[in-house]
Design a protein around this motif. Sequence first.
Motif, mmCIF file in Angstrom:
data_model
loop_
_atom_site.group_PDB
_atom_site.id
_atom_site.type_symbol
_atom_site.label_atom_id
_atom_site.label_comp_id
_atom_site.label_asym_id
_atom_site.label_seq_id
_atom_site.Cartn_x
_atom_site.Cartn_y
_atom_site.Cartn_z
ATOM 1 N N TYR A 44 5.237 7.107 -12.625
ATOM 2 C CA TYR A 44 4.257 6.200 -13.229
ATOM 3 C C TYR A 44 3.148 5.858 -12.240
ATOM 4 N N ARG A 45 3.536 5.558 -10.972
ATOM 5 C CA ARG A 45 2.543 5.147 -9.980
ATOM 6 C C ARG A 45 1.609 6.273 -9.565
ATOM 7 N N ASN A 47 0.837 -1.202 0.000
ATOM 8 C CA ASN A 47 0.000 0.000 0.000
ATOM 9 C C ASN A 47 0.873 1.254 0.000
ATOM 10 N N VAL A 48 1.938 1.238 0.788
ATOM 11 C CA VAL A 48 2.848 2.386 0.887
ATOM 12 C C VAL A 48 3.454 2.698 -0.473
ATOM 13 N N GLN A 49 3.920 1.663 -1.168
ATOM 14 C CA GLN A 49 4.555 1.891 -2.466
ATOM 15 C C GLN A 49 3.532 2.234 -3.538
ATOM 16 N N ALA A 50 2.367 1.612 -3.479
ATOM 17 C CA ALA A 50 1.340 1.885 -4.483
ATOM 18 C C ALA A 50 0.915 3.349 -4.467
ATOM 19 N N PHE A 51 0.799 3.924 -3.267
ATOM 20 C CA PHE A 51 0.368 5.313 -3.138
ATOM 21 C C PHE A 51 1.546 6.292 -3.052
ATOM 22 N N GLY A 52 2.774 5.757 -3.103
ATOM 23 C CA GLY A 52 3.948 6.627 -3.094
ATOM 24 C C GLY A 52 4.066 7.472 -1.843
ATOM 25 N N ILE A 53 3.693 6.903 -0.691
ATOM 26 C CA ILE A 53 3.693 7.692 0.552
ATOM 27 C C ILE A 53 4.915 7.381 1.409
#
Length: 1354
Positions: free
Chosen positions: A1185-1186, A328-334
């Motif tokens: 990209y994300r 989730n952290v990487q998917a939302f770039g947070i």
Amino acid sequence: MAEKESLLSSSDSDENEKQALNSQIGSGSDGESTAKGYSAIAGLDDVFAGLPDQDAETLREQVHISPVQASFLRLFRYARRKDIAILALGVVVSVGEGIMRPLLAIVFGAATQEFTDLPSGSMMSYFNGSYYNWYNSTYDADYNITKDGFYYESYNSTGYGYDYNYMDNSVFVRNVSRFSLYFFLLGIAVTILTFTKAFVFIDRADVLSSRIREHYLAATLRQNIGYFDKLGSGEITTRISSDTVLLQDAMSEKVSYVLSHSSTFIAGVIIAYSRSYILSSIIIGNVIMIILTSYFGSKIITKFSERSQEGYSVGGSLAEETISTIRNVQAFGIQDRMARAYDSFLASSEKWGIRAGYASGLRSGLTFLFSMSIDALAYWQGIRLLTEGKIDVATLMTTTFTLSQGAFSFTIISPYLTSISIGIAASTKIFATIDRKSAIDSSSEEGERLAEVKGDIELRNVRFIYPSRPNVTVLRDFSLKVPAGKTVALVGASGSGKSTIVGLIERFYNPLSGEILLDGRNILNLNTRWLRQKIALVSQEPSLFACSIFENVCYGLIGTPYENASDVEKRELVVDACKQANAWDFIQTLPNGLDTGVGERGILMSGGQKQRIAIARAIVANPKILLLDEATSALDTKSEGVVQEALDRASKKRTTIVIAHRLSTIKDADLIIVMRTGEIIEQGTHTELLDMKGEYYNLVRAQSIEAVKETTESSDSITDDAEADATGIELSKFGSALTGVQTKRTVASAIFHKKVEVTKPASVVDIISMIYSISRRDLTVLLIGLYSGAITGMAYIGLSVLYGTAIQRIQEYNNPNDYAMLRRTVYAVAAFLFMQAVVLLISSCVSGGMFGYSSSRLVHRIRALVFRHLLRQDISYFDDSEHTTGSLTSSLARDAQSIESVGGATANKLVESIVTSFGGFIFCVAFGYKLGLALLSAVPVMLAIGYFRFKFMTAFSETMTGHHAKSSNYACEATSSIRTVLSLTREQEILDGYRRTLAVIIERNRIANIKSAALVAIGRGMQYYVIALAFYYGGILVASGEYSINQFFIIFIIVIFGLENATTIFSFAPEMSKALQAGRNIKKLLDSEPEIDAWSTEGGVIPTDEINGEIEFRDVYFRYPTRSDVPVLRGLNLSVKKGQFVALVGASGCGKSTTIGLIESFYRPQWGTVFVDGRDISTLNVSEYRKNIALVQQEPVLYAGTVRYNVALGSPSTVTDEEIIEACKQANIHDFITSLPEGYDTICGTKGSLLSGGQKQRIAIAKALVRKPKILLLDEATSALDSESEKIVQAALDQAAKGRTTIAVAHRLSTIQNADVIYVFENGKILESGTHQQLLANRSKYFELVQLQALEKN
């Protein structure tokens, strides 16, 4: 067995990022509520104050933790008689070893008298071998001189003269040799005593700290769930992996050093008073000031250290939460925002750590001031007493030396006292948990056990409020009867109280009023552990443990007659349960079958596979009561049908309560209860409720699937896929015969057969270089600290020079006629000693403060850097079994702590000791090279001992790191899945496993401790051997007239201080070895560059306004790096046009979620290409990209902040409150949020634990929608929603999907019947594709799935 029972019973950021930061540290309105979410750093207010007294008390006892007073003796609370006896031996031996130093002072005083009785410099040189005494007598002027000596004849007159009696120098040498022998014998005694004390305390610290770890884990596992709602599992991991290490340090050899040096101090005072109570009384005031400084300084340091530890332990929860949700952290770039939030806790910890460093420096400085003032007072007043004839030289030197050495011992124990103070501070939270009486204690043997359980369940007038949300009433006067052997289904909107009922029956919480009855008995009066063993629970989010499938299912047998059955019997039961749960087919395809590992939290299994394993675990024991909380929500339609049939069979003749949003799973229930806001609004059978055409009827309508239209249209695309699959099936039949043929499978596997490059561990120079680069910004502070520490170290050399000068003057002016000159010269020495004390006050305060400051900042930076680099790693890094959440969280806390252990007060003492030792030896060689070189011959031996100890401890530390990581992960896994652990009553089994892991560590440590203690003892004894050599050889040099007494005593005293400090250096070998290993771990991570690097600035960027969202998979083959033997995608081809809504359906494990992961660029395919708008995504910049993609996962991820904070995390840029509210309205969560007392400032709890599954999912959807993505990925996005919410959210998602590409993974086919294209997966390929109507017309796989979800009456 008795032990088991006792264990269980007892940079600049935008405004949004600033708000996120503030929310973690409690500044601002949003910040205050979010800080509470991570277990408030400064404590919680009494949030129950506005409730009735009885309600407040019931809720308070479920979350309250009474503070525990810190004390040193409390650390040894688990010592048994054997331990006490061994520790008593250690205390006696430590005291004995400490007494050796005052004995050294006595011998030194007597020897000094021997030296001062010699003639002074020039006369000694002239009259080599003679001995003289002053006397008061009559003499004449008739002198006789012979070649053999000088003598006189007396005559009648009175005066003073020299009484030179001829004495062979062999007498003096013989006396000196006798003193040297005393020193040597003291050395042998010290060697034996040091070995004993070192081994005893190190070994017992290992044993006792392990018991504390066991009791802490046991206490944690017996706590009620309300305790965990308040406390994050990351904090528990930090306590058990980091705080217990500090606690162990406080019980280890540092205690023996404190005892030893304290006994030196006490014995020194006793001996000093026995020699001269007048001089001792003059000096004792300084001694008392040293004691007061040590006491109050330690209290202040303990207080600051407690707050520093509190700050980090809370941040540890955030770290654990972040690492466990890395996708989730990487998917939302947070990554950056979570790192900043984590950094805010580090800043709080750093602030208090710096204050502790300042306090330590001040304590050290004041100790130096008072200890050095002892020498100044001694020579000032001692010379007066000497000239008055009240004391002799031996008394002066013994008294001064013993008190000085005692005071010096207090300066040496400063870092040890700091470590003990920090350990005591760390113990408070641990013992507070151990001593906490759980409101619902599963370890208690109290409570009734029914002889037979029928299964009648009744909730009578139950009122309930969650302790963590006291302003929201969940159940209001709720009553429900569930007859034995019947199946009752609970349906209704999310948050209506369905899961709360399950939690109350499992006794996770206590109701405020009303009764919950089992067979007519109030469950509050039943034994909690026994009750839970009669109930099987399958939760909405299944928890698996990091072991094999077989072991996971066997956990369901705990508390049954089969718990201790043979593996053969257990395997039969497990296989049968897996078949019933429709898990056996996929298990057989795995490389090791039932013995296949599932990974941490079941990460190596798909959602459906995890759910089926959890169901098998629930039904393997044939329980009397079955609780199914969305038990089939993660299953595909076919599996759901088979599993539901198995559950229907399993439900027969047992009481079953089912919570379901997918109504096809409960249409055969004996009774269906429709709930809203904690109340029953309808009840009846499926048919009865449909005939009512009320709330339930509307829910069914919302889930109906459009019937096949009478049309001739069909999907042309099916034929090709079907033929391709047929070919695949045909090949699979002859798979064994085709093993010699090289196909694309070999290409796909090639990546896993690359030779792994073995890298050498970083050297000491590499580690120092890394630490220097990290702390370069504090270079000025470090240089000031180093310079000040060097001044403190050089002071010992200055002290030696002043000592030697004083003794020289005493010898030179030993004539009563010269007493005035003696007083003047020694008073000057005393004045210089006091000036030196003032200089040491300043230098020690500065060096201690600077090192404390730089050390705290270094730890802050290391943890921040390591955390950021962890979040930088690609997903395959976290799939590795060595990189579990527990081990990473533990390493994050422990490694920086290990670096800090050689910083602060320790670093200060190391600098002082190095300068004193090496500077002193160099000075000795320059001042008197013969004696200096002779003594320097011992230095290589000392260095060799220290080096071998350091090298040995480093190698041992590397070996033990894995064992400590395993034990930490074991505890972390248990606490992060606490509901599952409690429902399975796994507490004792977990404790037994944890105890076995710790036993291995203790046993391996013991051998290492013996070797380490032997090396320490030899090094300690070397001090006395060198002193013996110095006295023997130095005496010969003085007797021969080559050296003056001044030269000898300066060199001798420097040697004493130098060796004492050299031993101090090597006493820190364990800390230095741990620091080296930690440095290697840190450097390895910091130097690693992931294949998919979110930090990278390389790669193409497609402007946001130019992205169309066209996606294509072209001949994609993929296997997970951690399971290279299992192919997942086998030549996947699919395309998604701009703005299309595409659905992926198929059995669990067929590759649907993997497809989502590849689109998110979590992994790279081993063969084939994934395209976005015609560009290979592997050539695009990952971070940019994300930003165009939003992901809603099957298991929603929320963090322990406010609702506003969690939704805002979805956007890569600043969002307004209006945008957040709009996103929440689209996700059908706005009305619920505004109904809460704190609205958007409501705390979500750790991992969203304070919200229901549906509420969490809708907030997760809002988080995705606020991102305004070009591509929307929905991985079972509505699986946790009730039918009414699902219909509204689905309409919102349909609306949100317009103008953007949407790919949805779904098992509930009603949610994707309006998709533009539906791809049906099977075995990693596309079996058929088309629209809903086209696939129905084909009457193939999809048609079968639809039929299984039909909800008609018949």
